[in-house]
Enzyme design. Sequence first.
Site, PDB file in Angstrom:
ATOM      1  N   ASP A 158      -5.806   2.014  -3.338  1.00 12.25           N
ATOM      2  CA  ASP A 158      -7.070   1.771  -2.653  1.00 12.25           C
ATOM      3  C   ASP A 158      -7.522   3.003  -1.874  1.00 12.25           C
ATOM      4  O   ASP A 158      -8.543   2.969  -1.194  1.00 12.25           O
ATOM      5  CB  ASP A 158      -6.999   0.544  -1.740  1.00 12.25           C
ATOM      6  CG  ASP A 158      -6.018   0.700  -0.586  1.00 12.25           C
ATOM      7  OD1 ASP A 158      -5.267   1.700  -0.555  1.00 12.25           O
ATOM      8  OD2 ASP A 158      -5.999  -0.189   0.294  1.00 12.25           O
ATOM      9  N   ASP A 191      -0.997   1.170  -3.920  1.00 14.74           N
ATOM     10  CA  ASP A 191      -1.881   0.154  -4.495  1.00 14.74           C
ATOM     11  C   ASP A 191      -3.230   0.722  -4.896  1.00 14.74           C
ATOM     12  O   ASP A 191      -4.127  -0.007  -5.293  1.00 14.74           O
ATOM     13  CB  ASP A 191      -2.060  -1.025  -3.538  1.00 14.74           C
ATOM     14  CG  ASP A 191      -2.889  -0.688  -2.314  1.00 14.74           C
ATOM     15  OD1 ASP A 191      -2.942   0.497  -1.936  1.00 14.74           O
ATOM     16  OD2 ASP A 191      -3.489  -1.611  -1.726  1.00 14.74           O
ATOM     17  N   SER A 232       0.813  -1.205   0.000  1.00 17.84           N
ATOM     18  CA  SER A 232       0.000   0.000   0.000  1.00 17.84           C
ATOM     19  C   SER A 232       0.853   1.265   0.000  1.00 17.84           C
ATOM     20  O   SER A 232       1.652   1.480  -0.901  1.00 17.84           O
ATOM     21  CB  SER A 232      -0.963  -0.044   1.188  1.00 17.84           C
ATOM     22  OG  SER A 232      -1.903   0.971   1.136  1.00 17.84           O
ATOM     23  N   ASP A 245      -2.352   6.167  -3.450  1.00 15.48           N
ATOM     24  CA  ASP A 245      -1.205   5.552  -2.807  1.00 15.48           C
ATOM     25  C   ASP A 245      -0.707   4.409  -3.690  1.00 15.48           C
ATOM     26  O   ASP A 245      -1.186   4.222  -4.812  1.00 15.48           O
ATOM     27  CB  ASP A 245      -1.547   5.074  -1.397  1.00 15.48           C
ATOM     28  CG  ASP A 245      -2.675   4.053  -1.384  1.00 15.48           C
ATOM     29  OD1 ASP A 245      -3.446   4.015  -2.364  1.00 15.48           O
ATOM     30  OD2 ASP A 245      -2.797   3.284  -0.417  1.00 15.48           O
TER      31      ASP A 245
END
Length: 452
Positions: free
Chosen positions: A250, A248, A104, A246
């Site tokens: 999400d 990833d 992340s 960010d």
Amino acid sequence: MGRLFGTDGVRGVANADLTAELALGLSVAAAHVLAEAGTFAGHRATAVVGRDPRASGEFLEAAVVAGLASAGVDVLRVGVLPTPAVAHLTGALGADLGVMLSASHNAMPDNGIKFFARGGHKLADELEDRIESVYAEHRTGAPWDRPTGAGVGRVRDYDEGLDQYVAHLVGVLPNRLDGLKIVLDEAHGAASRVSPEAFARAGAELVTIGAVPDGLNINDGCGSTHLDLLKAAVVEHGADLGIAHDGDADRCLAVDHTGAEVDGDQILAVLALAMREREALRSDTVVATVMSNLGFKLAMEREGIRFVQTGVGDRYVLEEMKEHGYALGGEQSGHVIILDHATTGDGTLTGLMLAARVAQTGRTLRDLASVMERLPQVLVNVPDVDKSRVSTSAELAAAVSEAERELGSTGRVLLRPSGTEPLVRVMVEAADIEQAQSVAGRLADSVKSALG
């Protein structure tokens, strides 16, 4: 061995904490546990596997794929895609499980493994515990039940995943983005191809930064945890707004046309009003965590929208939403869940929906976000205390009551033990920053005195 799964999968320094052996073993264990749970009992299982661009993701992906195939699971390898894309494809393709390799917003040396069950949903705690138990059992010597011959899993690349996911994102938008100029900061992460493609198909004029991942530069001075580059780019290019993801993708944070930050609470407020207007905000309710700014709560009350609070973590927001059928929830950090269109926080979807509201109303993001006023918020970490006694200390309870009386209805106090460190977090909101700092300082002293 301590518990491997944290609040969002298994995470650690790649090749130190998170090794290829661990990734392989956990993948085999996940295949066995999900089969025993009936997720894919009675037919040949399929898994979707994706990753973010971290260099370590290359060998970890190989280990995960090897583990799944050795357990008899067919693997669809979708390559570098956002976490919500892997979750979406797991559901859309009818796969039995999904695996995402990402840490992340963490720095590049870290990596992580996230598992999704059928439908693209995060695993319940009991399934994570069972996977850990099975992994530990076989790590200490119990042999795996391994298929042979035609029973081993087959592996193939699924190159259609990106286009399929982008089509889904654009297809659920309530209106197009024509006429908007938007700066996208992709954090050199998993959305570096997806997000620009989706915004372009939706009609926006784009300026893109942080979209040249090399495996080493993910989250490095850019993205949702470092907004200065985005703020400067929005002002320089005269854009209507900026969107930051960010690593990833999400989560999503935004910047208005003046370069001012628009955080997750403000994004939730804007989307809540938009969804209510088109009768998509079920029960006229939005879900957020106890860390949401008091200004968000006051704004929702003023607008006649019910606000339900949960513990810190997007998984608790999602659990509350699923249990009661709510459509919108999220965190101040930018994890926003639009449950009709995603099973997890989706930064690209959130950014698209936010931009669609700007395009539909003709109002600036600054104007839309002004529906809520962020009250000054002070956070103090108090280390080296017995955090287990936060809820039982009479001395501390008296100090909190005194602070709450002083703040009245225009302030708030929250004491929260850290989940990973021996410290207590003191959060105070007040009508002005001086009062918030003063109250937070006194409460921090009380925590030291009562729990030291």
